[in-house]
Motif scaffolding. Structure first.
Motif, mmCIF file in Angstrom:
data_model
loop_
_atom_site.group_PDB
_atom_site.id
_atom_site.type_symbol
_atom_site.label_atom_id
_atom_site.label_comp_id
_atom_site.label_asym_id
_atom_site.label_seq_id
_atom_site.Cartn_x
_atom_site.Cartn_y
_atom_site.Cartn_z
ATOM 1 N N MET A 1 0.826 -1.208 0.000
ATOM 2 C CA MET A 1 0.000 0.000 0.000
ATOM 3 C C MET A 1 0.858 1.255 0.000
ATOM 4 O O MET A 1 0.543 2.234 -0.675
ATOM 5 C CB MET A 1 -0.941 0.002 1.207
ATOM 6 N N TRP A 2 1.972 1.232 0.746
ATOM 7 C CA TRP A 2 2.861 2.387 0.787
ATOM 8 C C TRP A 2 3.464 2.636 -0.589
ATOM 9 O O TRP A 2 3.560 3.791 -1.027
ATOM 10 C CB TRP A 2 3.975 2.169 1.808
ATOM 11 N N GLY A 3 3.851 1.581 -1.283
ATOM 12 C CA GLY A 3 4.413 1.741 -2.625
ATOM 13 C C GLY A 3 3.422 2.366 -3.586
ATOM 14 O O GLY A 3 3.774 3.249 -4.385
ATOM 15 N N ILE A 4 2.173 1.919 -3.523
ATOM 16 C CA ILE A 4 1.143 2.484 -4.389
ATOM 17 C C ILE A 4 0.911 3.958 -4.060
ATOM 18 O O ILE A 4 0.854 4.809 -4.949
ATOM 19 C CB ILE A 4 -0.162 1.670 -4.263
ATOM 20 N N LEU A 5 0.784 4.271 -2.767
ATOM 21 C CA LEU A 5 0.570 5.670 -2.371
ATOM 22 C C LEU A 5 1.781 6.541 -2.687
ATOM 23 O O LEU A 5 1.627 7.711 -3.078
ATOM 24 C CB LEU A 5 0.222 5.751 -0.888
ATOM 25 N N ILE B 1 1.554 9.858 -5.011
ATOM 26 C CA ILE B 1 1.945 11.170 -4.500
ATOM 27 C C ILE B 1 3.076 11.772 -5.319
ATOM 28 O O ILE B 1 3.043 12.953 -5.676
ATOM 29 C CB ILE B 1 2.331 11.075 -3.007
ATOM 30 N N THR B 2 4.103 10.987 -5.640
ATOM 31 C CA THR B 2 5.269 11.535 -6.339
ATOM 32 C C THR B 2 5.012 11.820 -7.807
ATOM 33 O O THR B 2 5.614 12.730 -8.373
ATOM 34 C CB THR B 2 6.482 10.598 -6.209
ATOM 35 N N THR B 3 4.117 11.067 -8.449
ATOM 36 C CA THR B 3 3.838 11.344 -9.852
ATOM 37 C C THR B 3 2.809 12.450 -10.030
ATOM 38 O O THR B 3 2.694 13.003 -11.120
ATOM 39 C CB THR B 3 3.332 10.077 -10.577
ATOM 40 N N GLY B 4 2.046 12.750 -8.999
ATOM 41 C CA GLY B 4 1.052 13.811 -9.086
ATOM 42 C C GLY B 4 -0.247 13.373 -9.731
ATOM 43 O O GLY B 4 -1.016 14.198 -10.215
ATOM 44 N N VAL B 5 -0.501 12.064 -9.752
ATOM 45 C CA VAL B 5 -1.760 11.565 -10.301
ATOM 46 C C VAL B 5 -2.926 12.163 -9.531
ATOM 47 O O VAL B 5 -3.924 12.580 -10.118
ATOM 48 C CB VAL B 5 -1.797 10.012 -10.240
ATOM 49 N N ILE B 6 -2.808 12.211 -8.218
ATOM 50 C CA ILE B 6 -3.803 12.854 -7.355
ATOM 51 C C ILE B 6 -3.064 13.918 -6.552
ATOM 52 O O ILE B 6 -2.037 13.639 -5.944
ATOM 53 C CB ILE B 6 -4.463 11.841 -6.411
ATOM 54 N N THR B 7 -3.578 15.136 -6.551
ATOM 55 C CA THR B 7 -2.940 16.211 -5.806
ATOM 56 C C THR B 7 -3.911 16.762 -4.765
ATOM 57 O O THR B 7 -5.076 16.378 -4.717
ATOM 58 C CB THR B 7 -2.516 17.358 -6.751
ATOM 59 N N VAL B 8 -3.440 17.685 -3.963
ATOM 60 C CA VAL B 8 -4.276 18.311 -2.951
ATOM 61 C C VAL B 8 -5.402 19.099 -3.616
ATOM 62 O O VAL B 8 -6.522 19.158 -3.108
ATOM 63 C CB VAL B 8 -3.421 19.234 -2.049
#
Length: 96
Positions: A63-67, A71-78
């Motif tokens: 799960m950490w790898g997926i998240l 987060i790092t690729t910016g697929v989902i942002t704030v």
């Protein structure tokens, strides 16, 4: 993502997963039929914590790898969670 936030994210995932995994296949004293005097019938008889900790570690790492990737690729942002437009317009990137 900084190293501190990565460690905190993994720790939160690990503990949340562990609390979900603990009751799986739990045998209580009432299930076994050998209730020790002075204890509750719902007290665990066979808990297998070492195995559950290993399962939790692997599941939390996946799960950490997926998240981390999200987060790092910016697929989902704030800004994807700004449903009421309180953050204002996104900054314009300079192009040359």
């Amino acid at each position: 993502m900084t190293i501190t936030s990565a460690i905190v994210l993994y720790a939160v995932l690990w503990f949340m997963t562990f609390l979900i995994v603990i009751p799986i296949r739990l045998q209580t004293q009432g299930d076994v039929g050998e209730v020790v005097p002075g204890t509750h019938a719902g007290a665990p008889e066979h808990h297998n914590l070492k195995t559950k900790a290993k399962i939790t570690t692997v599941a939390a790492a996946v799960m950490w790898g997926i998240l981390y990737w999200i987060i790092t690729t910016g697929v989902i942002t704030v800004r994807d969670f700004d449903w009421f437009n309180r953050m204002g317009p996104a900054p314009v990137e300079a192009t040359q």
